[in-house]
Design a protein around this motif. Structure first.
Motif, mmCIF file in Angstrom:
data_model
loop_
_atom_site.group_PDB
_atom_site.id
_atom_site.type_symbol
_atom_site.label_atom_id
_atom_site.label_comp_id
_atom_site.label_asym_id
_atom_site.label_seq_id
_atom_site.Cartn_x
_atom_site.Cartn_y
_atom_site.Cartn_z
ATOM 1 N N LEU A 124 56.221 30.369 32.710
ATOM 2 C CA LEU A 124 55.910 30.978 31.415
ATOM 3 C C LEU A 124 54.455 30.767 31.012
ATOM 4 O O LEU A 124 53.778 31.708 30.564
ATOM 5 C CB LEU A 124 56.838 30.421 30.339
ATOM 6 N N VAL A 125 53.966 29.539 31.153
ATOM 7 C CA VAL A 125 52.597 29.261 30.724
ATOM 8 C C VAL A 125 51.599 29.958 31.660
ATOM 9 O O VAL A 125 50.598 30.520 31.205
ATOM 10 C CB VAL A 125 52.330 27.744 30.665
ATOM 11 N N THR A 126 51.878 29.953 32.955
ATOM 12 C CA THR A 126 50.993 30.639 33.888
ATOM 13 C C THR A 126 50.977 32.138 33.615
ATOM 14 O O THR A 126 49.907 32.774 33.610
ATOM 15 C CB THR A 126 51.427 30.377 35.341
ATOM 16 N N ARG A 127 52.139 32.710 33.371
ATOM 17 C CA ARG A 127 52.219 34.150 33.087
ATOM 18 C C ARG A 127 51.381 34.526 31.869
ATOM 19 O O ARG A 127 50.780 35.612 31.819
ATOM 20 C CB ARG A 127 53.673 34.561 32.861
ATOM 21 N N ALA A 128 51.302 33.623 30.906
ATOM 22 C CA ALA A 128 50.565 33.905 29.678
ATOM 23 C C ALA A 128 49.058 34.010 29.916
ATOM 24 O O ALA A 128 48.348 34.618 29.097
ATOM 25 C CB ALA A 128 50.854 32.824 28.635
ATOM 26 N N HIS A 129 48.564 33.458 31.016
ATOM 27 C CA HIS A 129 47.113 33.395 31.226
ATOM 28 C C HIS A 129 46.634 34.018 32.538
ATOM 29 O O HIS A 129 45.442 34.319 32.664
ATOM 30 C CB HIS A 129 46.655 31.933 31.163
ATOM 31 N N PHE A 130 47.520 34.203 33.487
ATOM 32 C CA PHE A 130 47.107 34.642 34.813
ATOM 33 C C PHE A 130 46.416 36.004 34.792
ATOM 34 O O PHE A 130 45.335 36.178 35.378
ATOM 35 C CB PHE A 130 48.312 34.678 35.757
ATOM 36 N N ALA A 131 47.010 36.978 34.133
ATOM 37 C CA ALA A 131 46.434 38.332 34.135
ATOM 38 C C ALA A 131 45.048 38.344 33.498
ATOM 39 O O ALA A 131 44.149 39.073 33.960
ATOM 40 C CB ALA A 131 47.365 39.304 33.397
ATOM 41 N N LYS A 132 44.850 37.533 32.471
ATOM 42 C CA LYS A 132 43.533 37.474 31.822
ATOM 43 C C LYS A 132 42.501 36.830 32.742
ATOM 44 O O LYS A 132 41.332 37.230 32.749
ATOM 45 C CB LYS A 132 43.649 36.715 30.490
ATOM 46 N N MET A 133 42.929 35.841 33.516
ATOM 47 C CA MET A 133 42.013 35.240 34.500
ATOM 48 C C MET A 133 41.625 36.261 35.566
ATOM 49 O O MET A 133 40.452 36.364 35.950
ATOM 50 C CB MET A 133 42.673 34.021 35.149
ATOM 51 N N VAL A 134 42.605 37.011 36.035
ATOM 52 C CA VAL A 134 42.336 38.038 37.046
ATOM 53 C C VAL A 134 41.356 39.076 36.511
ATOM 54 O O VAL A 134 40.406 39.477 37.198
ATOM 55 C CB VAL A 134 43.652 38.705 37.493
ATOM 56 N N LYS A 135 41.558 39.479 35.283
ATOM 57 C CA LYS A 135 40.687 40.485 34.677
ATOM 58 C C LYS A 135 39.258 39.987 34.574
ATOM 59 O O LYS A 135 38.300 40.755 34.771
ATOM 60 C CB LYS A 135 41.218 40.873 33.299
ATOM 61 N N ARG A 136 39.080 38.684 34.264
ATOM 62 C CA ARG A 136 37.750 38.105 34.126
ATOM 63 C C ARG A 136 37.177 37.621 35.458
ATOM 64 O O ARG A 136 36.056 37.149 35.526
ATOM 65 C CB ARG A 136 37.794 36.937 33.130
ATOM 66 N N ASN A 137 37.996 37.727 36.512
ATOM 67 C CA ASN A 137 37.565 37.336 37.853
ATOM 68 C C ASN A 137 37.195 35.855 37.929
ATOM 69 O O ASN A 137 36.279 35.457 38.650
ATOM 70 C CB ASN A 137 36.392 38.195 38.335
ATOM 71 N N TYR A 138 37.955 35.028 37.216
ATOM 72 C CA TYR A 138 37.761 33.580 37.304
ATOM 73 C C TYR A 138 38.982 32.854 36.741
ATOM 74 O O TYR A 138 39.482 33.197 35.663
ATOM 75 C CB TYR A 138 36.526 33.092 36.536
ATOM 76 N N GLY A 139 39.402 31.833 37.455
ATOM 77 C CA GLY A 139 40.462 30.969 36.947
ATOM 78 C C GLY A 139 40.776 29.848 37.914
ATOM 79 O O GLY A 139 40.591 29.972 39.130
ATOM 80 N N ARG A 140 41.243 28.741 37.363
ATOM 81 C CA ARG A 140 41.701 27.607 38.155
ATOM 82 C C ARG A 140 43.058 27.190 37.586
ATOM 83 O O ARG A 140 43.163 26.816 36.420
ATOM 84 C CB ARG A 140 40.718 26.433 38.075
ATOM 85 N N ILE A 141 44.086 27.251 38.414
ATOM 86 C CA ILE A 141 45.432 26.857 38.003
ATOM 87 C C ILE A 141 45.872 25.708 38.893
ATOM 88 O O ILE A 141 45.859 25.814 40.122
ATOM 89 C CB ILE A 141 46.417 28.034 38.112
ATOM 90 N N ILE A 142 46.252 24.600 38.261
ATOM 91 C CA ILE A 142 46.710 23.418 38.995
ATOM 92 C C ILE A 142 48.084 23.041 38.459
ATOM 93 O O ILE A 142 48.247 22.777 37.263
ATOM 94 C CB ILE A 142 45.736 22.233 38.847
ATOM 95 N N ASN A 143 49.068 23.025 39.332
ATOM 96 C CA ASN A 143 50.442 22.705 38.964
ATOM 97 C C ASN A 143 50.801 21.307 39.462
ATOM 98 O O ASN A 143 50.554 20.981 40.626
ATOM 99 C CB ASN A 143 51.396 23.731 39.571
ATOM 100 N N ILE A 144 51.383 20.501 38.591
ATOM 101 C CA ILE A 144 51.740 19.134 38.977
ATOM 102 C C ILE A 144 53.150 19.118 39.555
ATOM 103 O O ILE A 144 54.129 19.385 38.861
ATOM 104 C CB ILE A 144 51.632 18.164 37.795
ATOM 105 N N SER A 145 53.227 18.815 40.835
ATOM 106 C CA SER A 145 54.504 18.695 41.533
ATOM 107 C C SER A 145 54.807 17.208 41.731
ATOM 108 O O SER A 145 54.536 16.397 40.855
ATOM 109 C CB SER A 145 54.442 19.467 42.866
ATOM 110 N N SER A 146 55.348 16.841 42.867
ATOM 111 C CA SER A 146 55.694 15.445 43.152
ATOM 112 C C SER A 146 55.910 15.294 44.648
ATOM 113 O O SER A 146 56.286 16.254 45.336
ATOM 114 C CB SER A 146 56.979 15.048 42.419
#
Length: 252
Positions: A124-146
């Motif tokens: 949900l949180v990634t979906r809220a921001h991913f398209a805007k990052m793509v449009k601006r041609n910049y983004g860093r997404i880091i997901n905390i796993s284990s």
């Protein structure tokens, strides 16, 4: 701090940022020059204490309560972010819950809540921001796993499954982000001294430490630098990777 690790001019969101690993990421990002917002789940006291501590060093942060598993909550947080920070450059999905229970005692509600916070929340949180990052041609997404995404653990089937899902989510989404300069990676820590591990019995902690090559649990400030690497220009060639600061636990 060298320029290659600087986050100056960047805007970041850290979910689950009021405590544990999330709080260490918030602090390190702020020290690296980012304008940082973080969310928490009904943890106003700790969130306020973290903000006050950082403010003593001239570091301003923004905080909001949000249940990342709820679409309406995430939508509200996104509108708040757009108004207070503008579109973010860096997203760290760190919100999570714990709770061990043998599989035979695991209820559907236990399973659903674990998956909802860790995996649905990341979506949900990634979906809220991913398209805007793509449009601006910049983004860093880091997901905390284990590290339990790889080795599992008795009593943590639901947690291990959720964290393994985050690794798969990260790898798949990285294909869609990389052509637009949006990198998607994850971090899979080993046992860390946080609220999630504080409830373990002393016998279990002693057994676990004896198994680990490093002989101890990690600190939250030993995880945050890996996240900073992936968020900064130093990590620009990492795509779809899962880095594992785990004290050798995956070798056991």
């Amino acid at each position: 701090m060298t320029d290659i690790f600087s986050l100056s001019g960047r805007r970041a969101l850290v979910t689950g940022g009021s405590r544990g690993i999330g709080a260490s990421i918030v602090e390190l990002f702020a020290r690296a020059g980012a304008e940082v917002a973080f969310c928490h789940y009904n943890d106003d006291s700790r969130a306020g204490a973290l903000q006050a501590q950082l403010a003593k060093n001239g570091l301003t942060t923004h905080a909001r309560s949000c249940d990342v598993s709820l679409e309406d909550d995430v939508d509200g947080m996104t509108r708040w972010l757009d108004a207070s920070l503008g579109e973010i450059d860096i997203l760290v999905n760190c919100a999570g819950i714990g709770g061990d229970k043998p599989f035979v005692d695991l209820s559907v509600a236990d399973w659903d809540r674990m998956i909802a916070v860790h995996l649905r929340g990341t979506f949900l949180v990634t979906r809220a921001h991913f398209a805007k990052m793509v449009k601006r041609n910049y983004g860093r997404i880091i997901n905390i796993s284990s590290q339990l995404a790889y080795k599992g653990s008795p009593g943590l089937v639901h947690y291990s499954a959720a964290k393994a899902g985050i690794v798969g989510f990260t790898r798949a989404l990285s294909y869609e982000g990389a052509p637009h300069n949006v990198t998607v990676n994850s971090v899979a820590p080993g046992p860390i001294d946080t609220d999630l591990t504080a409830g373990m019995s002393e016998q279990f902690r002693a057994m676990k430490m004896a198994q680990m090559p490093i002989g101890r649990f990690g600190r939250t400030d030993e995880i945050a630098p890996t996240v900073l690497l992936l968020a900064s220009e130093a990590g620009s060639f990492y795509v779809g990777q899962t880095l594992s600061p785990n004290g050798g636990d995956v070798m056991v």
